[in-house]
Design an enzyme around this catalytic site. Sequence first.
Site, PDB file in Angstrom:
ATOM      1  N   ARG A  44     -28.362 -43.815  73.995  1.00  0.00           N
ATOM      2  CA  ARG A  44     -28.170 -44.188  75.403  1.00  0.00           C
ATOM      3  C   ARG A  44     -28.259 -42.995  76.342  1.00  0.00           C
ATOM      4  O   ARG A  44     -28.554 -43.141  77.515  1.00  0.00           O
ATOM      5  CB  ARG A  44     -26.807 -44.860  75.568  1.00  0.00           C
ATOM      6  CG  ARG A  44     -26.905 -46.354  75.381  1.00  0.00           C
ATOM      7  CD  ARG A  44     -25.658 -47.029  75.812  1.00  0.00           C
ATOM      8  NE  ARG A  44     -24.519 -46.505  75.065  1.00  0.00           N
ATOM      9  CZ  ARG A  44     -23.287 -46.974  75.162  1.00  0.00           C
ATOM     10  NH1 ARG A  44     -23.028 -47.959  75.977  1.00  0.00           N
ATOM     11  NH2 ARG A  44     -22.301 -46.470  74.455  1.00  0.00           N
ATOM     12  N   HIS A 173     -23.341 -45.928  51.023  1.00  0.00           N
ATOM     13  CA  HIS A 173     -23.802 -44.621  50.532  1.00  0.00           C
ATOM     14  C   HIS A 173     -23.196 -44.249  49.183  1.00  0.00           C
ATOM     15  O   HIS A 173     -23.730 -43.404  48.482  1.00  0.00           O
ATOM     16  CB  HIS A 173     -23.598 -43.530  51.579  1.00  0.00           C
ATOM     17  CG  HIS A 173     -22.194 -43.024  51.711  1.00  0.00           C
ATOM     18  ND1 HIS A 173     -21.243 -43.663  52.460  1.00  0.00           N
ATOM     19  CD2 HIS A 173     -21.574 -41.947  51.180  1.00  0.00           C
ATOM     20  CE1 HIS A 173     -20.109 -42.988  52.395  1.00  0.00           C
ATOM     21  NE2 HIS A 173     -20.264 -41.940  51.619  1.00  0.00           N
ATOM     22  N   LYS A 177     -24.686 -41.934  45.325  1.00  0.00           N
ATOM     23  CA  LYS A 177     -24.099 -40.730  44.725  1.00  0.00           C
ATOM     24  C   LYS A 177     -24.582 -40.585  43.288  1.00  0.00           C
ATOM     25  O   LYS A 177     -24.659 -41.561  42.550  1.00  0.00           O
ATOM     26  CB  LYS A 177     -22.563 -40.797  44.772  1.00  0.00           C
ATOM     27  CG  LYS A 177     -22.015 -40.661  46.196  1.00  0.00           C
ATOM     28  CD  LYS A 177     -20.517 -40.543  46.206  1.00  0.00           C
ATOM     29  CE  LYS A 177     -19.950 -40.635  47.614  1.00  0.00           C
ATOM     30  NZ  LYS A 177     -19.880 -39.374  48.333  1.00  0.00           N
ATOM     31  N   ASP A 230     -13.116 -50.598  55.751  1.00  0.00           N
ATOM     32  CA  ASP A 230     -13.900 -49.362  55.772  1.00  0.00           C
ATOM     33  C   ASP A 230     -14.256 -48.897  54.356  1.00  0.00           C
ATOM     34  O   ASP A 230     -15.335 -48.351  54.142  1.00  0.00           O
ATOM     35  CB  ASP A 230     -13.080 -48.267  56.491  1.00  0.00           C
ATOM     36  CG  ASP A 230     -13.871 -46.996  56.742  1.00  0.00           C
ATOM     37  OD1 ASP A 230     -15.069 -47.102  57.063  1.00  0.00           O
ATOM     38  OD2 ASP A 230     -13.293 -45.890  56.615  1.00  0.00           O
ATOM     39  N   HIS A 235     -17.303 -49.719  49.406  1.00  0.00           N
ATOM     40  CA  HIS A 235     -17.401 -48.653  48.399  1.00  0.00           C
ATOM     41  C   HIS A 235     -16.644 -48.995  47.103  1.00  0.00           C
ATOM     42  O   HIS A 235     -17.175 -48.892  46.009  1.00  0.00           O
ATOM     43  CB  HIS A 235     -16.842 -47.338  48.940  1.00  0.00           C
ATOM     44  CG  HIS A 235     -17.509 -46.859  50.197  1.00  0.00           C
ATOM     45  ND1 HIS A 235     -18.840 -47.059  50.458  1.00  0.00           N
ATOM     46  CD2 HIS A 235     -17.029 -46.180  51.261  1.00  0.00           C
ATOM     47  CE1 HIS A 235     -19.150 -46.526  51.631  1.00  0.00           C
ATOM     48  NE2 HIS A 235     -18.057 -45.982  52.143  1.00  0.00           N
ATOM     49  N   LYS A 335      -6.470 -42.152  53.574  1.00  0.00           N
ATOM     50  CA  LYS A 335      -6.795 -40.934  54.329  1.00  0.00           C
ATOM     51  C   LYS A 335      -5.560 -40.046  54.397  1.00  0.00           C
ATOM     52  O   LYS A 335      -4.440 -40.501  54.209  1.00  0.00           O
ATOM     53  CB  LYS A 335      -7.260 -41.307  55.733  1.00  0.00           C
ATOM     54  CG  LYS A 335      -8.597 -42.044  55.716  1.00  0.00           C
ATOM     55  CD  LYS A 335      -9.293 -41.965  57.042  1.00  0.00           C
ATOM     56  CE  LYS A 335     -10.615 -42.702  57.030  1.00  0.00           C
ATOM     57  NZ  LYS A 335     -11.691 -41.996  56.340  1.00  0.00           N
TER      58      LYS A 335
HETATM   59  C1  BG6 Z   1     -17.439 -43.879  55.070  1.00  0.00           C
HETATM   60  C2  BG6 Z   1     -16.166 -44.261  55.810  1.00  0.00           C
HETATM   61  O1  BG6 Z   1     -18.159 -45.030  54.723  1.00  0.00           O
HETATM   62  O2  BG6 Z   1     -17.096 -43.170  53.893  1.00  0.00           O
HETATM   63  C3  BG6 Z   1     -15.340 -43.029  56.127  1.00  0.00           C
HETATM   64  O3  BG6 Z   1     -16.505 -44.926  57.019  1.00  0.00           O
HETATM   65  C4  BG6 Z   1     -15.088 -42.221  54.866  1.00  0.00           C
HETATM   66  O4  BG6 Z   1     -14.112 -43.397  56.733  1.00  0.00           O
HETATM   67  C5  BG6 Z   1     -16.400 -41.955  54.122  1.00  0.00           C
HETATM   68  O5  BG6 Z   1     -14.472 -40.991  55.236  1.00  0.00           O
HETATM   69  C6  BG6 Z   1     -16.153 -41.307  52.773  1.00  0.00           C
HETATM   70  O6  BG6 Z   1     -17.376 -40.928  52.219  1.00  0.00           O
HETATM   71  P1  BG6 Z   1     -17.475 -39.678  51.241  1.00  0.00           P
HETATM   72  O7  BG6 Z   1     -18.885 -39.714  50.762  1.00  0.00           O
HETATM   73  O8  BG6 Z   1     -17.144 -38.472  52.080  1.00  0.00           O
HETATM   74  O9  BG6 Z   1     -16.469 -39.897  50.169  1.00  0.00           O
END
Ligand code: BG6
Length: 482
Positions: A44, A173, A177, A230, A235, A335
């Site tokens: 933006r 993601h 890994k 999240d 994950h 966290k």
């Molecule tokens: C992300 C989350 O998908 O993964 C974050 O939104 C988190 O909150 C992160 O910190 C952790 O990823 P990694 O690869 O650093 O363990």
Amino acid sequence: MKVQILVIFGGTGDLAMRKLLPALYQNHREGALPDGMRIVGVGREGLERNSYLDKVRDALRQFLPATDFDDAQWTTFSARLEFVQLDARVSADYARLAAMLRWQDSRGHIFYLATPSELFIPICTELNRAELVSATSKVVLEKPLGHDLPSAQRINREVGAIFREQQIYRIDHYLGKETVQNLFALRFGNGMFERLWNRDGIRDVQITIAEQVGVEGRGAFYERTGAMRDMVQNHLLQLLCILAMEPPLSLEADAVRDEKLKVLRSLKPLSAVDVARQTVRGQYTAGEMHGAPVAGYLDEPDIRADSRTETFVALKVELNNWRWAGVPFYLYTGKRLQSRVAEIVVNFRDVPHSVFGSPGTDSQGNRLVIRLQPDESLKLYLMTKAPGDEMTVRPVSLNLEFSSAFSTRRRDAYERLLLDVIRGRLTLFMRGDELDAAWQWVDPVIDAWRGQDPPEPYVAGGGGPDAALALLAQGSAAPCDA
Ligand code: BG6
């Protein structure tokens, strides 16, 4: 020459700067990006191309290992970069993007939506209206996809009306890994584990993703999301899938995704009573990390003073199927915890009768610890006689440290996944029905929490809420196993 164009919506955002552009730079440096491929950042902000390049260069310097950035590579990488100012909800702005894309003779654009998921439908609709979507285009959707089952279904339906399923890359993601992929190798390349990989051989499994970071300036996002959406919905459940799935027929995308889907569908639903007994939520309070004071969650920017958003979750989960019935899987994430560790601990069953006398000697004997980060390793604990006159046995580990076994640089998850998108490989991306199944299981847990006590406070820099330790103690694994 026909070139490929990668368009990043959210091109000036946190994910693009920290992860996507550094990953693309690394791919470029290794000669893995297609010749002539262009990268168009969309945002933006009203930026000139040069100001965008300055921003990207600063981000690369900040987020890449110092030795990986060099001026010569930057010059050739930056030649690939463009910037288009666009507000995702303003139709007229797409004409600017269309002008940029038509200027190239392209072979199907890739649209990476690194934006909140509320923008996925508007962006895809506008791209379609601007005639920028073809049969060879691809769209990449960042997690969390939706907020609950209805919103995820809506995204699947409406994005699915514009892109075919084979054109949609739902990214998690963690699947990119290296050690996660090693799980495939471990399970399906070694016959010795398969015999034990079931309720007869395994007593319990613990999957941990512990983080030291807090909400990192993403307070507004996190308030709406919380640890369950999240981290767990995607994950942790994806790790569980790979660990628990049946052997797929091949590594072809749908063969793998069919098996993962079966795991998600076999998750035993949690009733409100189960939720009270089998889950723990926490929220960090002020504490200390690395010797310095850190704020509590409620004092972070953009957080409501009475927020009940969880920054920590522990869950005891079971799978209703023949292989796993009765085996608890403990999922644990939070966290502002003491250490940054992501790992899977598989506890095998004890021998049926100990010949060494002392009861309990065999417990915690055989276990496999798969560490994803910070250092990637596999440790297999075997009972071994301690040196000396007495017949005393204790667990000792066989260690495989990936950094010593393989000296080549390991690709970051985003580097690999971006290459997979470019090459059209869907195996490491989630299919729409997987997403639905995950939300279907997660939603009732979140609903049940609404009627329960607020999350339990835990001090930043510590080990998480006491109740979580008690939950995990029902199993045999200690969190953050070394
Ligand atoms: C992300 C989350 O998908 O993964 C974050 O939104 C988190 O909150 C992160 O910190 C952790 O990823 P990694 O690869 O650093 O363990």
